[in-house]
Design a protein around this motif. Structure first.
Motif, PDB file in Angstrom:
ATOM      1  N   LEU A   1      40.442  47.825  39.694  1.00  0.00           N
ATOM      2  CA  LEU A   1      39.936  46.824  40.627  1.00  0.00           C
ATOM      3  C   LEU A   1      40.600  46.898  41.997  1.00  0.00           C
ATOM      4  CD1 LEU A   1      39.621  43.651  38.339  1.00  0.00           C
ATOM      5  CD2 LEU A   1      37.887  45.363  38.901  1.00  0.00           C
ATOM      6  N   TYR A   2      41.727  47.587  42.087  1.00  0.00           N
ATOM      7  CA  TYR A   2      42.413  47.736  43.369  1.00  0.00           C
ATOM      8  C   TYR A   2      41.835  48.878  44.204  1.00  0.00           C
ATOM      9  CZ  TYR A   2      44.669  51.205  40.397  1.00  0.00           C
ATOM     10  OH  TYR A   2      44.892  52.231  39.503  1.00  0.00           O
ATOM     11  N   SER A   3      40.881  49.613  43.661  1.00  0.00           N
ATOM     12  CA  SER A   3      40.309  50.760  44.370  1.00  0.00           C
ATOM     13  C   SER A   3      39.777  50.353  45.742  1.00  0.00           C
ATOM     14  CB  SER A   3      39.172  51.370  43.544  1.00  0.00           C
ATOM     15  OG  SER A   3      38.430  52.299  44.307  1.00  0.00           O
ATOM     16  N   SER A   4      39.942  51.247  46.711  1.00  0.00           N
ATOM     17  CA  SER A   4      39.430  50.981  48.059  1.00  0.00           C
ATOM     18  C   SER A   4      37.909  50.852  48.070  1.00  0.00           C
ATOM     19  CB  SER A   4      39.863  52.094  49.014  1.00  0.00           C
ATOM     20  OG  SER A   4      39.360  53.353  48.580  1.00  0.00           O
ATOM     21  N   GLN A   5      37.242  51.359  47.018  1.00  0.00           N
ATOM     22  CA  GLN A   5      35.786  51.223  46.940  1.00  0.00           C
ATOM     23  C   GLN A   5      35.347  49.773  46.800  1.00  0.00           C
ATOM     24  OE1 GLN A   5      33.429  53.983  44.637  1.00  0.00           O
ATOM     25  NE2 GLN A   5      35.134  55.428  44.466  1.00  0.00           N
ATOM     26  N   PHE A   6      36.283  48.893  46.460  1.00  0.00           N
ATOM     27  CA  PHE A   6      35.951  47.469  46.321  1.00  0.00           C
ATOM     28  C   PHE A   6      36.461  46.627  47.486  1.00  0.00           C
ATOM     29  CE2 PHE A   6      36.427  48.730  41.683  1.00  0.00           C
ATOM     30  CZ  PHE A   6      35.071  48.788  41.445  1.00  0.00           C
ATOM     31  N   ASP A   7      37.019  47.269  48.506  1.00  0.00           N
ATOM     32  CA  ASP A   7      37.651  46.502  49.587  1.00  0.00           C
ATOM     33  C   ASP A   7      36.678  45.596  50.326  1.00  0.00           C
ATOM     34  OD1 ASP A   7      40.062  47.603  48.963  1.00  0.00           O
ATOM     35  OD2 ASP A   7      40.212  48.899  50.727  1.00  0.00           O
ATOM     36  N   GLU A   8      35.407  45.970  50.367  1.00  0.00           N
ATOM     37  CA  GLU A   8      34.436  45.178  51.122  1.00  0.00           C
ATOM     38  C   GLU A   8      33.887  43.987  50.348  1.00  0.00           C
ATOM     39  OE1 GLU A   8      33.818  45.742  54.346  1.00  0.00           O
ATOM     40  OE2 GLU A   8      35.347  47.320  54.180  1.00  0.00           O
ATOM     41  N   ASP A   9      33.954  44.047  49.004  1.00  0.00           N
ATOM     42  CA  ASP A   9      33.321  42.967  48.218  1.00  0.00           C
ATOM     43  C   ASP A   9      34.067  42.673  46.930  1.00  0.00           C
ATOM     44  OD1 ASP A   9      32.713  45.326  46.866  1.00  0.00           O
ATOM     45  OD2 ASP A   9      30.676  44.702  46.357  1.00  0.00           O
ATOM     46  N   ARG A  10      35.389  42.804  46.952  1.00  0.00           N
ATOM     47  CA  ARG A  10      36.163  42.648  45.715  1.00  0.00           C
ATOM     48  C   ARG A  10      35.970  41.262  45.090  1.00  0.00           C
ATOM     49  NH1 ARG A  10      40.214  44.704  47.417  1.00  0.00           N
ATOM     50  NH2 ARG A  10      40.116  46.731  46.366  1.00  0.00           N
ATOM     51  N   ASN A  11      36.054  40.223  45.873  1.00  0.00           N
ATOM     52  CA  ASN A  11      35.910  38.871  45.325  1.00  0.00           C
ATOM     53  C   ASN A  11      34.545  38.676  44.677  1.00  0.00           C
ATOM     54  OD1 ASN A  11      38.456  38.143  46.227  1.00  0.00           O
ATOM     55  ND2 ASN A  11      37.704  37.249  48.138  1.00  0.00           N
ATOM     56  N   GLU A  12      33.520  39.146  45.358  1.00  0.00           N
ATOM     57  CA  GLU A  12      32.164  38.995  44.826  1.00  0.00           C
ATOM     58  C   GLU A  12      31.978  39.828  43.560  1.00  0.00           C
ATOM     59  OE1 GLU A  12      32.062  38.325  49.261  1.00  0.00           O
ATOM     60  OE2 GLU A  12      33.000  39.773  47.888  1.00  0.00           O
ATOM     61  N   MET A  13      32.549  41.038  43.561  1.00  0.00           N
ATOM     62  CA  MET A  13      32.438  41.916  42.402  1.00  0.00           C
ATOM     63  C   MET A  13      33.123  41.320  41.176  1.00  0.00           C
ATOM     64  SD  MET A  13      34.435  44.285  40.543  1.00  0.00           S
ATOM     65  CE  MET A  13      35.727  44.745  41.707  1.00  0.00           C
ATOM     66  N   ILE A  14      34.309  40.761  41.371  1.00  0.00           N
ATOM     67  CA  ILE A  14      35.021  40.138  40.251  1.00  0.00           C
ATOM     68  C   ILE A  14      34.289  38.883  39.786  1.00  0.00           C
ATOM     69  CG2 ILE A  14      37.160  38.943  39.611  1.00  0.00           C
ATOM     70  CD1 ILE A  14      38.673  41.000  41.283  1.00  0.00           C
ATOM     71  N   GLN A  15      33.715  38.136  40.724  1.00  0.00           N
ATOM     72  CA  GLN A  15      32.953  36.953  40.333  1.00  0.00           C
ATOM     73  C   GLN A  15      31.720  37.331  39.522  1.00  0.00           C
ATOM     74  OE1 GLN A  15      34.047  33.709  40.786  1.00  0.00           O
ATOM     75  NE2 GLN A  15      32.422  33.433  39.244  1.00  0.00           N
ATOM     76  N   ARG A  16      31.058  38.429  39.890  1.00  0.00           N
ATOM     77  CA  ARG A  16      29.911  38.901  39.102  1.00  0.00           C
ATOM     78  C   ARG A  16      30.337  39.209  37.669  1.00  0.00           C
ATOM     79  NH1 ARG A  16      28.397  41.508  43.995  1.00  0.00           N
ATOM     80  NH2 ARG A  16      29.402  43.494  43.423  1.00  0.00           N
ATOM     81  N   ALA A  17      31.503  39.793  37.536  1.00  0.00           N
ATOM     82  CA  ALA A  17      32.005  40.104  36.199  1.00  0.00           C
ATOM     83  C   ALA A  17      32.290  38.824  35.417  1.00  0.00           C
ATOM     84  CB  ALA A  17      33.255  40.972  36.291  1.00  0.00           C
ATOM     85  N   LYS A  18      32.918  37.864  36.059  1.00  0.00           N
ATOM     86  CA  LYS A  18      33.208  36.596  35.376  1.00  0.00           C
ATOM     87  C   LYS A  18      31.919  35.891  34.964  1.00  0.00           C
ATOM     88  CE  LYS A  18      37.655  35.475  37.524  1.00  0.00           C
ATOM     89  NZ  LYS A  18      38.382  34.466  38.322  1.00  0.00           N
ATOM     90  N   ASP A  19      30.930  35.923  35.846  1.00  0.00           N
ATOM     91  CA  ASP A  19      29.643  35.300  35.537  1.00  0.00           C
ATOM     92  C   ASP A  19      28.972  35.975  34.345  1.00  0.00           C
ATOM     93  OD1 ASP A  19      30.028  33.615  37.675  1.00  0.00           O
ATOM     94  OD2 ASP A  19      28.684  34.696  39.042  1.00  0.00           O
ATOM     95  N   ALA A  20      29.289  37.257  34.135  1.00  0.00           N
ATOM     96  CA  ALA A  20      28.714  38.003  33.019  1.00  0.00           C
ATOM     97  C   ALA A  20      29.531  37.856  31.737  1.00  0.00           C
ATOM     98  CB  ALA A  20      28.603  39.486  33.383  1.00  0.00           C
ATOM     99  N   GLY A  21      30.619  37.087  31.808  1.00  0.00           N
ATOM    100  CA  GLY A  21      31.400  36.814  30.607  1.00  0.00           C
ATOM    101  C   GLY A  21      32.657  37.648  30.453  1.00  0.00           C
ATOM    102  N   ILE A  22      32.972  38.454  31.473  1.00  0.00           N
ATOM    103  CA  ILE A  22      34.191  39.267  31.408  1.00  0.00           C
ATOM    104  C   ILE A  22      35.329  38.447  31.997  1.00  0.00           C
ATOM    105  CG2 ILE A  22      35.337  41.393  32.133  1.00  0.00           C
ATOM    106  CD1 ILE A  22      31.583  41.270  32.235  1.00  0.00           C
ATOM    107  N   SER A  23      36.361  38.214  31.202  1.00  0.00           N
ATOM    108  CA  SER A  23      37.415  37.314  31.663  1.00  0.00           C
ATOM    109  C   SER A  23      38.806  37.922  31.576  1.00  0.00           C
ATOM    110  CB  SER A  23      37.393  36.015  30.846  1.00  0.00           C
ATOM    111  OG  SER A  23      37.516  36.292  29.471  1.00  0.00           O
ATOM    112  N   ARG A  24      38.897  39.172  31.127  1.00  0.00           N
ATOM    113  CA  ARG A  24      40.196  39.836  31.049  1.00  0.00           C
ATOM    114  C   ARG A  24      40.030  41.262  31.591  1.00  0.00           C
ATOM    115  NH1 ARG A  24      43.591  38.791  26.470  1.00  0.00           N
ATOM    116  NH2 ARG A  24      43.008  40.801  25.570  1.00  0.00           N
ATOM    117  N   PHE A  25      40.883  41.605  32.561  1.00  0.00           N
ATOM    118  CA  PHE A  25      40.797  42.900  33.222  1.00  0.00           C
ATOM    119  C   PHE A  25      42.157  43.588  33.140  1.00  0.00           C
ATOM    120  CE2 PHE A  25      38.098  39.754  35.257  1.00  0.00           C
ATOM    121  CZ  PHE A  25      36.860  40.375  35.359  1.00  0.00           C
ATOM    122  N   PHE A  26      42.225  44.696  32.436  1.00  0.00           N
ATOM    123  CA  PHE A  26      43.479  45.438  32.320  1.00  0.00           C
ATOM    124  C   PHE A  26      43.466  46.585  33.322  1.00  0.00           C
ATOM    125  CE2 PHE A  26      43.465  42.913  28.593  1.00  0.00           C
ATOM    126  CZ  PHE A  26      44.798  42.656  28.322  1.00  0.00           C
TER     127      PHE A  26
END
Length: 254
Positions: free
Chosen positions: A9-34
Motif C-alpha cells: 500500500l506504500y507503493s508510489s502507484q497509490f500516491d494520487e489516490d491512496r485514501n480512496e483506494m483503501i476506503q474502496r477496500a474497506k467498503d468491500a469488506g477488507i479490514s486487515r492489510f499486511f
C-alpha cells in the motif's frame, strides 16, 4: 471480514489516490492489510503508512531478494536494527528470485537463511518470495525446518507437488490474482489442497486478477479472488472470507 495478507500500500502507484483506494477496500469488506518490506528505501514509507492507518495495517520487516546486491550486508543490518527497535508481524518478504538476475544467488541464499534464523529467534512467521527458484527455496527450508519454522509462501505459482512440499514446511499458500488467470494453472489443483492451508493476498499494485489483469491492482480486487475460490471449493463467499482470515490469524497471531 477479509484479510489481504500481502499488499504494498506504500507503493508510489497509490500516491494520487491512496485514501480512496483503501476506503474502496474497506467498503468491500477488507479490514486487515499486511504490508511486506522490500529494502531500506521503503522503510519510511511503510512507517508513514502505519501512522496514517494504525488500526488497519500490519507491518513486516525484511530484505526482498531482488534487493540483494553488493550492499546486501548493509541492508541486512538495517533489517536487524529495526527488528531490535520495535515489533513486526512477520519477516518478509524474503526468499530467492532468479527470474531477473542469477548473479547474486549465493548472497540471496545467505540473506534468506539469515532472516529465517532471525524469525525463529523472534518467534515470527516468514513470508517467502519465490520466482524461478523452488528448488533453491526448498533447499534452504529443508535445512531450517522445525517447529519454529512457519509462515506464508507468497504468490504461490508452483505445481501440486510443490504446494504439498511447501505445506510440509508449515507454510500457508498465498493465493491471489494468478488463481483467476486462464493460464495460471494453480486453479486446476487447488481443490486438492485443504482450504486450511490457504490465505488471500493481492500483492497490489501487482498481479491484478481477472478482469483487471494488466492494470494496477488494489486490495478491493481481492473479492475477485474470493469469487474464484467459491467456484473451486464450493463454499460461500462468507465462508471463504472467514476461513482464510482465521488462517491469517493463525500465522500472524493477530
Amino acid at each position: 471480514m477479509i484479510t489481504d495478507t500481502h499488499t504494498h500500500l506504500y507503493s508510489s502507484q497509490f500516491d494520487e489516490d491512496r485514501n480512496e483506494m483503501i476506503q474502496r477496500a474497506k467498503d468491500a469488506g477488507i479490514s486487515r492489510f499486511f504490508i511486506p518490506a522490500i529494502d531500506s528505501s521503503y522503510t519510511q514509507r511503510m512507517l508513514d503508512l502505519e501512522k496514517n492507518y494504525p488500526n488497519d495495517v500490519f507491518l513486516m520487516m525484511g530484505l526482498h531478494p531482488t534487493s540483494v546486491k553488493e550492499n546486501y550486508q548493509e541492508e541486512l543490518a538495517h533489517v536487524k536494527e529495526w527488528l531490535e527497535q520495535r515489533d513486526f508481524y512477520a519477516i518478509g518478504e524474503i526468499g530467492i528470485d532468479l527470474y531477473w538476475d542469477k548473479t547474486f544467488l549465493p548472497q540471496q541464499q545467505e540473506a534468506f537463511r539469515t532472516q529465517i534464523q532471525w524469525a525463529k529467534e523472534k518467534k515470527l512467521p516468514i513470508v517467502i518470495h519465490c520466482r524461478d527458484a523452488f528448488d533453491e527455496i526448498f533447499e534452504v527450508l529443508e535445512t531450517e525446518k522445525g517447529e519454529d519454522l512457519f509462515g506464508i509462501f507468497h504468490c504461490f505459482t508452483g505445481t501440486f507437488e510443490q504446494a504439498e512440499k511447501a505445506i510440509s514446511y508449515d507454510m500457508k499458500l498465498g493465493i491471489g490474482g494468478v488463481a483467476t488467470f486462464k493460464n495460471g494453472k494453480i486453479d486446476k489443483f487447488l481443490h486438492q489442497i485443504d482450504i486450511e492451508h490457504i490465505v488471500l493476498e493481492t500483492d497490489a499494485p501487482y498481479l491484478a486478477p481477472t478482469p483487471y489483469r494488466g492494470k494496477r491492482n488494489e486490495s478491493s480486487y481481492i473479492t475477485n479472488v474470493v469469487d474464484k475460490l467459491v467456484d473451486i471449493y464450493g463454499l460461500t463467499f462468507d465462508e471463504i472470507s472467514e476461513i482464510t482470515t482465521q488462517n491469517s490469524k493463525d500465522v500472524f497471531g493477530v
